[in-house]
Motif scaffolding. Sequence first.
Motif, PDB file in Angstrom:
ATOM      1  N   GLN A   1      -2.045  15.335 -11.972  1.00 55.53           N
ATOM      2  CA  GLN A   1      -4.357  15.754 -11.831  1.00 55.53           C
ATOM      3  C   GLN A   1      -4.317  15.141 -12.121  1.00 55.53           C
ATOM      4  O   GLN A   1      -5.635  14.240 -11.653  1.00 55.53           O
ATOM      5  CB  GLN A   1      -3.712  16.802 -12.813  1.00 55.53           C
ATOM      6  CG  GLN A   1      -4.494  17.753 -12.292  1.00 55.53           C
ATOM      7  CD  GLN A   1      -4.734  19.068 -13.464  1.00 55.53           C
ATOM      8  OE1 GLN A   1      -4.585  19.376 -14.912  1.00 55.53           O
ATOM      9  NE2 GLN A   1      -5.672  20.008 -13.031  1.00 55.53           N
ATOM     10  N   LYS A   2      -4.378  13.470 -13.120  1.00 50.32           N
ATOM     11  CA  LYS A   2      -5.029  12.693 -13.181  1.00 50.32           C
ATOM     12  C   LYS A   2      -5.919  11.937 -11.911  1.00 50.32           C
ATOM     13  O   LYS A   2      -6.110  10.558 -12.231  1.00 50.32           O
ATOM     14  CB  LYS A   2      -4.733  11.757 -14.662  1.00 50.32           C
ATOM     15  CG  LYS A   2      -5.023  12.188 -15.791  1.00 50.32           C
ATOM     16  CD  LYS A   2      -4.497  12.198 -17.161  1.00 50.32           C
ATOM     17  CE  LYS A   2      -4.883  12.821 -18.448  1.00 50.32           C
ATOM     18  NZ  LYS A   2      -4.721  11.852 -19.457  1.00 50.32           N
ATOM     19  N   THR A   3      -4.557  11.809 -11.356  1.00 52.46           N
ATOM     20  CA  THR A   3      -4.770  10.359  -9.958  1.00 52.46           C
ATOM     21  C   THR A   3      -4.698  10.824  -8.928  1.00 52.46           C
ATOM     22  O   THR A   3      -5.424  10.197  -8.294  1.00 52.46           O
ATOM     23  CB  THR A   3      -3.325   9.898  -9.861  1.00 52.46           C
ATOM     24  OG1 THR A   3      -2.342  10.482  -9.952  1.00 52.46           O
ATOM     25  CG2 THR A   3      -2.942   9.040 -11.365  1.00 52.46           C
TER      26      THR A   3
ATOM     27  N   ILE B   1       0.846  -0.635  -0.434  1.00 51.59           N
ATOM     28  CA  ILE B   1      -0.157   0.314   0.214  1.00 51.59           C
ATOM     29  C   ILE B   1       0.733   0.988  -0.008  1.00 51.59           C
ATOM     30  O   ILE B   1       2.081   1.421   1.075  1.00 51.59           O
ATOM     31  CB  ILE B   1      -0.837  -0.081   1.128  1.00 51.59           C
ATOM     32  CG1 ILE B   1      -1.483  -1.412   1.039  1.00 51.59           C
ATOM     33  CG2 ILE B   1      -2.025   1.338   1.313  1.00 51.59           C
ATOM     34  CD1 ILE B   1      -2.861  -1.673   2.430  1.00 51.59           C
ATOM     35  N   TRP B   2       0.940   1.452  -1.505  1.00 51.33           N
ATOM     36  CA  TRP B   2       1.705   3.364  -1.178  1.00 51.33           C
ATOM     37  C   TRP B   2       1.008   4.425  -0.877  1.00 51.33           C
ATOM     38  O   TRP B   2      -0.520   4.472  -1.326  1.00 51.33           O
ATOM     39  CB  TRP B   2       1.984   4.043  -2.610  1.00 51.33           C
ATOM     40  CG  TRP B   2       3.118   1.989  -2.737  1.00 51.33           C
ATOM     41  CD1 TRP B   2       3.205   0.677  -2.629  1.00 51.33           C
ATOM     42  CD2 TRP B   2       4.283   2.622  -2.660  1.00 51.33           C
ATOM     43  NE1 TRP B   2       4.485   0.275  -3.393  1.00 51.33           N
ATOM     44  CE2 TRP B   2       5.069   0.816  -2.987  1.00 51.33           C
ATOM     45  CE3 TRP B   2       5.307   3.748  -2.802  1.00 51.33           C
ATOM     46  CZ2 TRP B   2       6.287   0.849  -3.562  1.00 51.33           C
ATOM     47  CZ3 TRP B   2       6.909   2.969  -2.709  1.00 51.33           C
ATOM     48  CH2 TRP B   2       7.355   1.610  -2.269  1.00 51.33           C
ATOM     49  N   VAL B   3       0.813   5.376  -0.181  1.00 56.45           N
ATOM     50  CA  VAL B   3       0.850   6.941  -0.307  1.00 56.45           C
ATOM     51  C   VAL B   3       1.658   7.866  -0.701  1.00 56.45           C
ATOM     52  O   VAL B   3       2.964   8.410  -0.890  1.00 56.45           O
ATOM     53  CB  VAL B   3       0.874   7.543   1.336  1.00 56.45           C
ATOM     54  CG1 VAL B   3       0.178   8.669   1.146  1.00 56.45           C
ATOM     55  CG2 VAL B   3      -0.049   6.546   2.310  1.00 56.45           C
ATOM     56  N   CYS B   4       0.434   8.262  -1.990  1.00 59.60           N
ATOM     57  CA  CYS B   4       1.471   9.360  -2.668  1.00 59.60           C
ATOM     58  C   CYS B   4       0.576  10.604  -2.844  1.00 59.60           C
ATOM     59  O   CYS B   4      -0.429  11.227  -2.924  1.00 59.60           O
ATOM     60  CB  CYS B   4       1.173   8.385  -4.196  1.00 59.60           C
ATOM     61  SG  CYS B   4       1.556   7.279  -4.367  1.00 59.60           S
TER      62      CYS B   4
ATOM     63  N   MET C   1      -2.914   2.050  -4.200  1.00 59.94           N
ATOM     64  CA  MET C   1      -2.224   3.605  -4.214  1.00 59.94           C
ATOM     65  C   MET C   1      -2.826   4.196  -4.597  1.00 59.94           C
ATOM     66  O   MET C   1      -4.374   4.687  -5.243  1.00 59.94           O
ATOM     67  CB  MET C   1      -1.516   3.138  -6.276  1.00 59.94           C
ATOM     68  CG  MET C   1      -1.043   2.833  -6.958  1.00 59.94           C
ATOM     69  SD  MET C   1       0.269   2.394  -5.885  1.00 59.94           S
ATOM     70  CE  MET C   1       1.693   3.944  -6.727  1.00 59.94           C
ATOM     71  N   ILE C   2      -2.554   5.010  -3.315  1.00 55.92           N
ATOM     72  CA  ILE C   2      -3.222   6.310  -2.357  1.00 55.92           C
ATOM     73  C   ILE C   2      -3.079   7.382  -3.118  1.00 55.92           C
ATOM     74  O   ILE C   2      -1.348   7.949  -2.613  1.00 55.92           O
ATOM     75  CB  ILE C   2      -3.468   5.684  -1.278  1.00 55.92           C
ATOM     76  CG1 ILE C   2      -3.724   4.786  -0.614  1.00 55.92           C
ATOM     77  CG2 ILE C   2      -4.052   6.820  -0.157  1.00 55.92           C
ATOM     78  CD1 ILE C   2      -3.846   4.684   1.263  1.00 55.92           C
ATOM     79  N   CYS C   3      -3.766   8.155  -3.760  1.00 54.04           N
ATOM     80  CA  CYS C   3      -3.057   9.371  -4.270  1.00 54.04           C
ATOM     81  C   CYS C   3      -3.830  10.652  -3.497  1.00 54.04           C
ATOM     82  O   CYS C   3      -5.423  10.605  -3.641  1.00 54.04           O
ATOM     83  CB  CYS C   3      -2.969   9.897  -5.621  1.00 54.04           C
ATOM     84  SG  CYS C   3      -1.761   8.282  -6.635  1.00 54.04           S
ATOM     85  N   LEU C   4      -2.959  11.182  -2.903  1.00 46.93           N
ATOM     86  CA  LEU C   4      -3.322  12.691  -2.165  1.00 46.93           C
ATOM     87  C   LEU C   4      -3.669  14.001  -3.292  1.00 46.93           C
ATOM     88  O   LEU C   4      -2.991  13.800  -4.645  1.00 46.93           O
ATOM     89  CB  LEU C   4      -2.525  13.188  -0.878  1.00 46.93           C
ATOM     90  CG  LEU C   4      -2.584  12.011   0.066  1.00 46.93           C
ATOM     91  CD1 LEU C   4      -1.902  12.120   1.370  1.00 46.93           C
ATOM     92  CD2 LEU C   4      -4.027  11.054   0.375  1.00 46.93           C
ATOM     93  N   GLY C   5      -3.768  15.413  -2.890  1.00 49.90           N
ATOM     94  CA  GLY C   5      -3.482  16.031  -3.381  1.00 49.90           C
ATOM     95  C   GLY C   5      -3.257  17.388  -2.213  1.00 49.90           C
ATOM     96  O   GLY C   5      -3.397  17.586  -1.426  1.00 49.90           O
ATOM     97  N   ASP C   6      -3.302  18.808  -2.719  1.00 48.69           N
ATOM     98  CA  ASP C   6      -3.304  20.016  -2.241  1.00 48.69           C
ATOM     99  C   ASP C   6      -4.944  20.641  -1.682  1.00 48.69           C
ATOM    100  O   ASP C   6      -4.700  21.460  -1.184  1.00 48.69           O
ATOM    101  CB  ASP C   6      -3.277  21.044  -3.384  1.00 48.69           C
ATOM    102  CG  ASP C   6      -1.846  20.886  -3.598  1.00 48.69           C
ATOM    103  OD1 ASP C   6      -0.917  20.557  -2.783  1.00 48.69           O
ATOM    104  OD2 ASP C   6      -0.990  21.522  -4.504  1.00 48.69           O
TER     105      ASP C   6
END
Length: 283
Positions: A132-134, A124-127, A166-171
């Motif tokens: 922008q797409k993910t 399990i990965w935290v990015c 895949m866990i993708c965060l953002g702003d």
Amino acid sequence: MKTCVEEFKNTPIKEIIRYIQGKPEVGAVLVNPQGEVTRIETLQNEDKSESESAVTFDIRFTVTAPDTGDEIKLIINLEAQNDYNPGYPLLKRGVYYCSRLISSQYGTVFVKSGYGEIQKVYSIWVCVNPTQKTEYSITSYHMTEKNIIGQVKADRHHYDLLNVVMICLGDKKYTELTGLLRLLNMMMVDNYLTKQEKRQILTEEFDVEITPELEKSVEKMCNLSEGIEKKGFDRGFNSGREDEKLASARRMIAAGKLSAEDIAGFSDLPLERVKELMQEQPA
């Protein structure tokens, strides 16, 4: 686990901890240029063959599946990936980690031809800075059955053994999100919150009991988020889009830790533009 591990999707959060076997292995392996490996005592958190470099598992632990009673090997890599494309696909690295965790079971979980004992694994990965797409997504990748000729129906437990999440965060601010994304964004991205505020939110909103051990982990996570932020700033965002530079500058201003000159340098924005943004910020 409740969000990312299929076997626990119907298990109440407070009950999940009783399925964890023993104490999670947490550690690091140092490999010098000559390829010599330094192992932390009592931690079996690296796999190495004679021709390969060591692979480090940040956190590794075993759980028992609530429905079947099967053991599942879980590997959780809280890799703070500020660069979603570091010269190779992160997804392939996740598959590699799963493969190594499977192959490392030989001699411990099973021997000789005892392949039926192989345990399922998750990586399990935290990015924190994905494309922008993910961004704002949680995606699982696993093995499935596809009939080319015929209508075979194999037992899923015999082939669905490797899972990459895949866990993708953002702003966005954590208040704009829900569930696991809300929790992780609050802990790893929202630097305008103080450590005390984050502890309070964990207790009141996510019903997390802050033990002395967890207190240390929260401290490390907060420090990690600040490190992630600074690492991103140091890169200058030279290849970033204008809106990303503006968003990053606003986050630095909200944090209140840097001067206008520093923000201008880190965000690659003109100093005058940064000063304008600071005047827009509510008092």
